[in-house]
Scaffold this active site. Structure first.
Site, PDB file in Angstrom:
ATOM      1  N   GLY A  10       0.797  -1.193  -0.023  1.00 38.35           N
ATOM      2  CA  GLY A  10       0.012   0.013  -0.091  1.00 38.35           C
ATOM      3  C   GLY A  10       0.694   1.327  -0.136  1.00 38.35           C
ATOM      4  CG  LEU A  12       1.796   4.419   5.799  1.00 39.84           C
ATOM      5  CD1 LEU A  12       2.557   5.818   6.149  1.00 39.84           C
ATOM      6  CD2 LEU A  12       0.991   4.654   7.313  1.00 39.84           C
ATOM      7  CG  ASP A  35      -6.939 -13.028   3.534  1.00 44.41           C
ATOM      8  OD1 ASP A  35      -7.239 -11.827   3.792  1.00 44.41           O
ATOM      9  OD2 ASP A  35      -7.519 -13.523   3.004  1.00 44.41           O
ATOM     10  CB  ALA A  59      -6.129  -0.076   6.268  1.00 40.46           C
ATOM     11  CB  THR A 100      -8.369   7.754   9.235  1.00 38.61           C
ATOM     12  OG1 THR A 100      -9.002   8.964   8.531  1.00 38.61           O
ATOM     13  CG2 THR A 100      -9.686   6.992   9.610  1.00 38.61           C
ATOM     14  CG  ASP A 101      -8.167  13.048   9.005  1.00 37.49           C
ATOM     15  OD1 ASP A 101      -8.170  12.038   8.217  1.00 37.49           O
ATOM     16  OD2 ASP A 101      -8.448  14.127   8.275  1.00 37.49           O
ATOM     17  CE1 TYR A 124     -10.297   4.403   6.005  1.00 40.85           C
ATOM     18  CE2 TYR A 124     -10.949   6.438   6.037  1.00 40.85           C
ATOM     19  CZ  TYR A 124      -9.843   5.464   6.141  1.00 40.85           C
ATOM     20  OH  TYR A 124      -8.551   5.843   6.047  1.00 40.85           O
ATOM     21  CE  LYS A 128      -8.127   2.718   9.761  1.00 43.75           C
ATOM     22  NZ  LYS A 128      -6.928   1.748   9.404  1.00 43.75           N
ATOM     23  CD1 TRP A 149      -6.847  13.709   3.114  1.00 46.67           C
ATOM     24  CD2 TRP A 149      -6.637  15.975   3.331  1.00 46.67           C
ATOM     25  NE1 TRP A 149      -8.097  14.513   2.864  1.00 46.67           N
ATOM     26  CE2 TRP A 149      -8.020  15.785   3.190  1.00 46.67           C
ATOM     27  CE3 TRP A 149      -6.078  17.499   3.535  1.00 46.67           C
ATOM     28  CZ2 TRP A 149      -8.779  16.675   3.050  1.00 46.67           C
ATOM     29  CZ3 TRP A 149      -7.024  18.340   3.323  1.00 46.67           C
ATOM     30  CH2 TRP A 149      -8.412  18.140   3.154  1.00 46.67           C
TER      31      TRP A 149
HETATM   32  N1  LIG Z   1      -3.746   7.387   2.357  1.00 50.46           N
HETATM   33  C1  LIG Z   1      -4.312   8.526   3.008  1.00 50.46           C
HETATM   34  O1  LIG Z   1      -4.249   9.532   2.722  1.00 50.46           O
HETATM   35  C2  LIG Z   1      -4.847   8.105   4.561  1.00 50.46           C
HETATM   36  C3  LIG Z   1      -5.458   9.005   5.156  1.00 50.46           C
HETATM   37  C4  LIG Z   1      -5.795   8.888   6.364  1.00 50.46           C
HETATM   38  C5  LIG Z   1      -5.575   7.404   6.993  1.00 50.46           C
HETATM   39  N2  LIG Z   1      -4.851   6.468   6.274  1.00 50.46           N
HETATM   40  C6  LIG Z   1      -4.707   5.305   7.024  1.00 50.46           C
HETATM   41  O2  LIG Z   1      -3.351   4.928   6.710  1.00 50.46           O
HETATM   42  C7  LIG Z   1      -3.192   3.350   6.622  1.00 50.46           C
HETATM   43  C8  LIG Z   1      -2.362   3.050   5.157  1.00 50.46           C
HETATM   44  O3  LIG Z   1      -3.192   3.565   4.248  1.00 50.46           O
HETATM   45  P1  LIG Z   1      -2.914   3.479   2.738  1.00 50.46           P
HETATM   46  O4  LIG Z   1      -3.197   4.645   2.061  1.00 50.46           O
HETATM   47  O5  LIG Z   1      -1.659   2.788   2.410  1.00 50.46           O
HETATM   48  O6  LIG Z   1      -3.833   2.359   1.913  1.00 50.46           O
HETATM   49  P2  LIG Z   1      -3.697   1.569   0.687  1.00 50.46           P
HETATM   50  O7  LIG Z   1      -2.663   2.129  -0.280  1.00 50.46           O
HETATM   51  O8  LIG Z   1      -5.075   1.307   0.156  1.00 50.46           O
HETATM   52  O9  LIG Z   1      -2.963   0.241   1.025  1.00 50.46           O
HETATM   53  C9  LIG Z   1      -3.771  -0.758   2.138  1.00 50.46           C
HETATM   54  C10 LIG Z   1      -2.951  -1.870   2.258  1.00 50.46           C
HETATM   55  O10 LIG Z   1      -3.674  -2.899   2.904  1.00 50.46           O
HETATM   56  C11 LIG Z   1      -3.601  -4.089   2.312  1.00 50.46           C
HETATM   57  N3  LIG Z   1      -4.796  -4.937   2.528  1.00 50.46           N
HETATM   58  C12 LIG Z   1      -6.047  -4.756   2.004  1.00 50.46           C
HETATM   59  N4  LIG Z   1      -6.985  -5.877   2.370  1.00 50.46           N
HETATM   60  C13 LIG Z   1      -5.929  -6.658   2.642  1.00 50.46           C
HETATM   61  C14 LIG Z   1      -6.439  -7.978   3.327  1.00 50.46           C
HETATM   62  N5  LIG Z   1      -7.238  -8.665   3.152  1.00 50.46           N
HETATM   63  N6  LIG Z   1      -5.164  -8.797   3.895  1.00 50.46           N
HETATM   64  C15 LIG Z   1      -3.935  -7.968   3.943  1.00 50.46           C
HETATM   65  N7  LIG Z   1      -3.762  -6.740   3.530  1.00 50.46           N
HETATM   66  C16 LIG Z   1      -4.639  -6.221   2.948  1.00 50.46           C
HETATM   67  C17 LIG Z   1      -3.303  -3.886   0.870  1.00 50.46           C
HETATM   68  O11 LIG Z   1      -2.944  -4.992   0.074  1.00 50.46           O
HETATM   69  P3  LIG Z   1      -3.298  -5.100  -1.424  1.00 50.46           P
HETATM   70  O12 LIG Z   1      -2.201  -4.153  -2.270  1.00 50.46           O
HETATM   71  O13 LIG Z   1      -2.999  -6.512  -1.781  1.00 50.46           O
HETATM   72  O14 LIG Z   1      -4.445  -4.636  -1.661  1.00 50.46           O
HETATM   73  C18 LIG Z   1      -2.356  -2.513   0.956  1.00 50.46           C
HETATM   74  O15 LIG Z   1      -1.037  -3.089   0.828  1.00 50.46           O
HETATM   75  C19 LIG Z   1      -4.679   2.929   6.788  1.00 50.46           C
HETATM   76  O16 LIG Z   1      -4.689   2.608   8.092  1.00 50.46           O
HETATM   77  C20 LIG Z   1      -5.445   4.252   6.509  1.00 50.46           C
HETATM   78  O17 LIG Z   1      -6.878   3.955   6.905  1.00 50.46           O
HETATM   79  C21 LIG Z   1      -4.478   6.924   4.924  1.00 50.46           C
END
Ligand SMILES: NC(=O)c1ccc[n+]([C@@H]2O[C@H](COP(=O)([O-])OP(=O)(O)OC[C@H]3O[C@@H](n4cnc5c(N)ncnc54)[C@H](OP(=O)(O)O)[C@@H]3O)[C@@H](O)[C@H]2O)c1
Length: 289
Positions: A10, A12, A35, A59, A100-101, A124, A128, A149
């Site tokens: 993902g 992050l 998983d 996530a 998340t915020d 969501y 969370k 963000w």
């Molecule tokens: N991006 C933002 O701006 C943002 C903002 C606020 C909070 N957050 C928080 O930051 C964290 C990381 O977010 P991100 O943006 O990196 O999300 P992301 O890009 O959607 O990545 C999610 C990760 O979770 C994995 N995943 C999904 N379903 C799964 C499952 N069933 N089993 C194992 N792994 C699974 C995905 O794997 P696959 O690649 O195989 O799908 C991917 O590696 C989360 O907790 C999110 O709520 C992010």
């Protein structure tokens, strides 16, 4: 340090691995290794691994997907994190779990510290929030780090998307009536390492930069200005403000005022923090090639 990073594919997870590689022993786990849709199997799968810290970046972070796949969202965002929290407590390993915020009550203007009221508006945010609670119920020493963000990521975050669109000469539009803070994943990487090294600190932390609330429009405007001033854009394009209610792509309800104050980073970790604008300048430099 020996660190497990889940969600390694993902935004992050991938970025943290890039930042920490070479300095720490990393066990990078993806969906095929662990998983999160099957919480019952997680404990056994972690048995053979030796680690000091587990950083959970897995996530279901897609807001629309959480609405249409609620049961899966509950398993991934809340029930599996509970199992990780239990495993880490049993092993005496540090757990950093991201939230998340969007869980915050966004009805009032201004910055929100860790004690601010919660009011999730969509599935969501509800899952969370359930994840935050289940992690801390199982393991009071765990860290729940709320982020918002993200930029500095692959694939692109908000800063990268705006900059690349501006370079292509596209029409720029951004919502001007929703407020939070952009946060650099490089800075999150530094914060998390500092927190991993402080086993005396646990609970909820707002992992963001110091500074005031920003809208997507104010961020986009500052990003193109920074790109122009650094000589990376030939001119400084105007960004047209949009209203959230009319943005077709934002159909699921979202909170309005969720900019976080990193209060506990300041008081408990004595973290000074850098401004997000400074990190944007560094990031644009790395995208300019
Ligand atoms: N991006 C933002 O701006 C943002 C903002 C606020 C909070 N957050 C928080 O930051 C964290 C990381 O977010 P991100 O943006 O990196 O999300 P992301 O890009 O959607 O990545 C999610 C990760 O979770 C994995 N995943 C999904 N379903 C799964 C499952 N069933 N089993 C194992 N792994 C699974 C995905 O794997 P696959 O690649 O195989 O799908 C991917 O590696 C989360 O907790 C999110 O709520 C992010």
């Amino acid at each position: 340090m020996e660190i497990v990073v889940t969600g390694c594919t993902g935004r992050l997870g991938r970025s943290l691995i890039r930042e920490w590689q070479g300095e720490h022993v990393l066990h990078c786990l993806g969906r095929e290794d662990l998983d999160f849709g099957e919480p019952a199997g997680l404990e056994r799968k972690l048995e053979g691994l030796c680690f000091d810290g587990l950083v959970n970046c897995a996530a279901m972070a897609d807001i629309e997907c959480c609405e249409s796949h609620l049961r899966e969202a509950q398993l991934i965002n809340a029930e599996s994190p509970r199992v990780l929290a239990r495993v880490c407590a049993q092993r005496g390993a540090r757990l950093i779990h991201f939230s998340t915020d969007y869980v915050l009550d966004g009805t009032r203007e201004g910055l929100k510290s860790e004690g601010a009221a919660v009011r999730p508006l969509n599935q969501y945010a509800r899952t969370k929030w359930a994840g935050e609670e289940s992690v801390l119920e199982e393991n009071a020493d765990a860290i729940v780090g709320r982020v918002s963000w993200l930029f500095g990521t692959e694939p692109d975050g908000i800063v990268e998307s705006v900059f690349r669109s501006a370079r292509r000469g596209e029409d720029l539009r951004a919502v001007a009536d929703k407020f939070s803070k952009p946060t650099s994943v490089q800075e999150i990487g530094r914060m998390v390492l500092a927190l991993l090294g402080r086993p005396d600190l646990g609970g909820l932390f707002h992992l963001t930069h110091p500074g005031e609330p920003e809208s997507w429009w104010s961020i986009a405007t500052k990003v193109v200005r920074a790109g122009y001033e650094a000589g990376l854009l030939k001119h400084c394009p105007e960004v047209h403000p949009e209203v959230m209610e009319r943005a077709e792509r934002l159909r699921v309800a979202r909170p309005v005022h969720t900019a976080m104050d990193p209060a506990r980073l300041r008081t408990d970790l004595h973290w000074q923090g850098v401004g997000w604008e400074e990190e944007v300048r560094l990031r644009l430099g790395s995208l300019s090639g």
